[in-house]
Design a protein around this motif. Structure first.
Motif, mmCIF file in Angstrom:
data_model
loop_
_atom_site.group_PDB
_atom_site.id
_atom_site.type_symbol
_atom_site.label_atom_id
_atom_site.label_comp_id
_atom_site.label_asym_id
_atom_site.label_seq_id
_atom_site.Cartn_x
_atom_site.Cartn_y
_atom_site.Cartn_z
ATOM 1 N N THR A 9 1.163 -1.302 -0.096
ATOM 2 C CA THR A 9 0.210 0.057 0.101
ATOM 3 C C THR A 9 0.992 1.062 0.262
ATOM 4 O OG1 THR A 9 -1.711 1.407 1.410
ATOM 5 C CG2 THR A 9 -0.034 -0.167 2.133
ATOM 6 N N GLU A 10 0.306 2.130 -0.209
ATOM 7 C CA GLU A 10 1.097 3.844 -0.129
ATOM 8 C C GLU A 10 0.738 4.764 0.739
ATOM 9 O OE1 GLU A 10 1.093 4.852 -4.616
ATOM 10 O OE2 GLU A 10 2.774 3.465 -4.879
ATOM 11 N N ASP A 11 -0.304 3.947 1.424
ATOM 12 C CA ASP A 11 -1.356 4.719 2.269
ATOM 13 C C ASP A 11 -0.673 4.220 3.773
ATOM 14 O OD1 ASP A 11 -3.939 4.511 4.606
ATOM 15 O OD2 ASP A 11 -4.091 6.756 2.653
ATOM 16 N N LEU A 12 -0.249 5.029 4.287
ATOM 17 C CA LEU A 12 0.080 4.794 6.197
ATOM 18 C C LEU A 12 -0.833 4.521 6.637
ATOM 19 C CD1 LEU A 12 2.696 4.793 8.130
ATOM 20 C CD2 LEU A 12 2.093 7.327 7.899
ATOM 21 N N ASP A 13 -2.142 5.599 7.381
ATOM 22 C CA ASP A 13 -3.267 4.808 7.681
ATOM 23 C C ASP A 13 -3.259 3.334 7.597
ATOM 24 O OD1 ASP A 13 -2.729 7.396 8.923
ATOM 25 O OD2 ASP A 13 -4.867 8.116 7.724
ATOM 26 N N ASP A 14 -3.353 3.163 6.313
ATOM 27 C CA ASP A 14 -3.606 1.535 5.953
ATOM 28 C C ASP A 14 -2.636 0.834 6.299
ATOM 29 O OD1 ASP A 14 -5.079 -0.225 4.574
ATOM 30 O OD2 ASP A 14 -3.729 -0.664 2.933
ATOM 31 N N PHE A 15 -1.533 0.895 6.721
ATOM 32 C CA PHE A 15 -0.313 -0.024 6.378
ATOM 33 C C PHE A 15 -0.315 -0.448 7.950
ATOM 34 C CE2 PHE A 15 4.294 -0.282 8.260
ATOM 35 C CZ PHE A 15 4.549 -1.134 7.884
ATOM 36 N N LEU A 16 -0.886 1.066 9.004
ATOM 37 C CA LEU A 16 -0.983 1.374 10.288
ATOM 38 C C LEU A 16 -2.164 0.204 10.846
ATOM 39 C CD1 LEU A 16 0.568 4.785 11.419
ATOM 40 C CD2 LEU A 16 2.268 2.592 11.433
ATOM 41 N N ALA A 17 -3.230 0.444 10.165
ATOM 42 C CA ALA A 17 -4.177 -0.149 11.055
ATOM 43 C C ALA A 17 -3.791 -2.200 10.824
ATOM 44 C CB ALA A 17 -5.287 0.103 9.188
ATOM 45 N N GLY A 18 -3.111 -2.176 9.339
ATOM 46 C CA GLY A 18 -2.577 -3.611 9.542
ATOM 47 C C GLY A 18 -1.478 -3.945 10.198
ATOM 48 N N GLY A 19 -0.706 -2.895 10.034
ATOM 49 C CA GLY A 19 0.620 -3.611 10.827
ATOM 50 C C GLY A 19 1.344 -2.433 12.347
ATOM 51 N N GLY A 20 0.506 -1.661 12.540
ATOM 52 C CA GLY A 20 1.199 -1.414 12.905
ATOM 53 C C GLY A 20 1.124 -1.950 14.791
ATOM 54 N N GLU A 21 0.174 -2.224 15.103
ATOM 55 C CA GLU A 21 0.056 -3.307 16.185
ATOM 56 C C GLU A 21 1.129 -4.464 16.232
ATOM 57 O OE1 GLU A 21 -2.633 -6.719 19.060
ATOM 58 O OE2 GLU A 21 -3.871 -5.736 16.787
ATOM 59 N N PHE A 22 2.140 -4.945 15.298
ATOM 60 C CA PHE A 22 2.657 -5.591 14.976
ATOM 61 C C PHE A 22 4.148 -5.076 14.820
ATOM 62 C CE2 PHE A 22 6.438 -6.754 12.290
ATOM 63 C CZ PHE A 22 6.783 -8.665 12.502
ATOM 64 N N LEU A 23 3.886 -4.359 15.029
ATOM 65 C CA LEU A 23 5.452 -3.463 14.751
ATOM 66 C C LEU A 23 5.594 -3.368 16.429
ATOM 67 C CD1 LEU A 23 5.694 -0.812 11.892
ATOM 68 C CD2 LEU A 23 6.600 -2.573 12.262
ATOM 69 N N ARG A 24 4.621 -2.992 17.253
ATOM 70 C CA ARG A 24 4.658 -2.140 18.613
ATOM 71 C C ARG A 24 4.870 -3.339 19.444
ATOM 72 N NH1 ARG A 24 0.515 0.555 17.071
ATOM 73 N NH2 ARG A 24 -0.787 -0.335 17.773
ATOM 74 N N SER A 25 4.702 -4.575 19.000
ATOM 75 C CA SER A 25 4.459 -6.147 19.617
ATOM 76 C C SER A 25 5.557 -6.082 20.155
ATOM 77 C CB SER A 25 4.290 -7.029 18.874
ATOM 78 O OG SER A 25 5.076 -7.315 17.934
ATOM 79 N N ARG A 26 7.199 -5.297 19.303
ATOM 80 C CA ARG A 26 8.184 -6.326 19.793
ATOM 81 C C ARG A 26 9.148 -4.237 19.591
ATOM 82 N NH1 ARG A 26 10.564 -9.988 16.260
ATOM 83 N NH2 ARG A 26 12.092 -10.233 18.157
ATOM 84 N N PRO A 27 9.184 -3.383 20.242
ATOM 85 C CA PRO A 27 9.635 -2.594 19.889
ATOM 86 C C PRO A 27 11.340 -2.833 19.831
ATOM 87 C CG PRO A 27 8.788 -2.350 22.348
ATOM 88 C CD PRO A 27 8.019 -3.895 21.649
ATOM 89 N N ALA A 28 11.709 -2.827 20.746
ATOM 90 C CA ALA A 28 13.093 -2.987 20.973
ATOM 91 C C ALA A 28 13.967 -3.438 18.889
ATOM 92 C CB ALA A 28 14.367 -3.845 21.317
ATOM 93 N N PRO A 29 13.389 -3.604 19.183
ATOM 94 C CA PRO A 29 14.074 -4.557 17.451
ATOM 95 C C PRO A 29 13.242 -4.215 16.340
ATOM 96 C CG PRO A 29 12.491 -7.076 18.063
ATOM 97 C CD PRO A 29 12.933 -5.268 19.619
ATOM 98 N N HIS A 30 12.098 -3.253 16.692
ATOM 99 C CA HIS A 30 11.253 -2.515 15.546
ATOM 100 C C HIS A 30 10.915 -0.784 16.267
ATOM 101 C CE1 HIS A 30 7.987 -6.204 15.081
ATOM 102 N NE2 HIS A 30 9.550 -6.421 14.177
#
Length: 287
Positions: A9-30
């Motif tokens: 996707t080129e839409d940040l909100d769309d990306f974060l809606a699907g991937g934001g929780e995944f990034l926050r699940s491992r904040p140190a390596p991410h």
């Protein structure tokens, strides 16, 4: 696994809606992904050349396994990938005609993607830089502390902050944008260590807390002032301030070629959790 398992996707909100929780699940390596997404959310992508960013997430059975982003005029920044995941991502990008000037990721991921990109495009890869990523275990302040105190930098200190950040960048062979606002330091909070007479002798920066994580960056003491414990003192105070905000993870990057700084952070209680690498690509590219 198929290349179309990667949802782009080129839409940040769309990306974060699907991937934001995944990034926050491992904040140190991410850490870099989290701070970059926050900067994009608040400032947009204009400072990266005015092009359109690209985001992607790998989903299986409704779960996100990996993500990546590619900013205009920048390289690819994926989260941890297996060799198979790296190959399907390379295949998808080639199919869509995307060029990738470099990849930046944990060293294993950067290596397997560089290998996959070479297979898919014929491009050659060259290691540009390697870093250590440290995460705070138990903070262990230095004994004794140097004389002086920590002071949060204010607006009146802007010129000093800019000057020392440029000195730091030059020391690590980093080229900063002409505009301070476009540098990676502009959104950070800075703290000085001062001698008893109020003279700043060292500086440390930190990101805002994102996903429960704060990254300390940069830490700099001018060469003529080193050897007095100032860097240890200011790093300790910035780390304490991060913990006081409720941060669950405090991280920092180091240069493997600088044994002094690596030993310093270990003494303060930081633990190396992974290595980071950037590979540049040259030669063939997708048609």
């Amino acid at each position: 696994m198929r290349p179309d398992d990667w949802h782009l996707t080129e839409d940040l909100d769309d990306f974060l809606a699907g991937g934001g929780e995944f990034l926050r699940s491992r904040p140190a390596p991410h850490t870099t992904a989290l701070t970059t997404m926050e900067r994009l959310r608040t400032r947009g992508s204009a400072e990266y050349g005015g092009g359109v960013p690209l985001f992607g997430r790998l989903e299986r059975a409704g779960e996100v396994d990996a993500t990546f982003y590619r900013l205009p005029s920048r390289g690819l920044a994926p989260t941890s990938l297996t060799p198979g995941q790296a190959d399907t991502l390379a295949a998808r990008l080639v199919d869509l005609g995307h060029a990738v000037p470099y990849v930046t990721a944990d060293e294993e991921t950067a290596t397997v993607f560089a290998q996959a990109w070479q297979r898919r495009t014929g491009a050659t890869s060259k290691l540009r830089v390697r870093l250590h990523l440290y995460r705070l275990g138990t903070l262990t302040p230095p004994e004794p502390f140097p004389e002086g105190r920590a002071r949060v930098a204010g607006e009146e200190d802007h010129a000093q902050v800019v000057h020392w950040c440029h000195e730091f960048a030059a020391a690590v062979d980093e080229v900063l944008p002409a505009s301070w606002a476009d540098t990676r330091f502009a959104d950070k909070h800075f703290t000085f260590w001062e001698t008893p007479d109020g003279t700043p002798v060292s500086i440390a920066g930190s990101t805002a807390k994102i996903g429960g994580m704060v990254r300390v960056d940069p830490v700099y003491t001018p060469p003529r002032l080193r050897g007095h414990g100032y860097a240890a003192a200011v790093t300790t105070e910035v780390t304490r301030a991060a913990l006081a905000t409720g941060a669950k993870e405090v991280v920092l990057f180091t240069d493997p070629g600088n044994p002094t700084s690596n030993a310093l952070y270990r003494r303060l209680g930081y633990v190396r959790i992974t290595d980071w690498a950037v590979y540049d690509f040259s030669g063939a590219a997708p048609e």
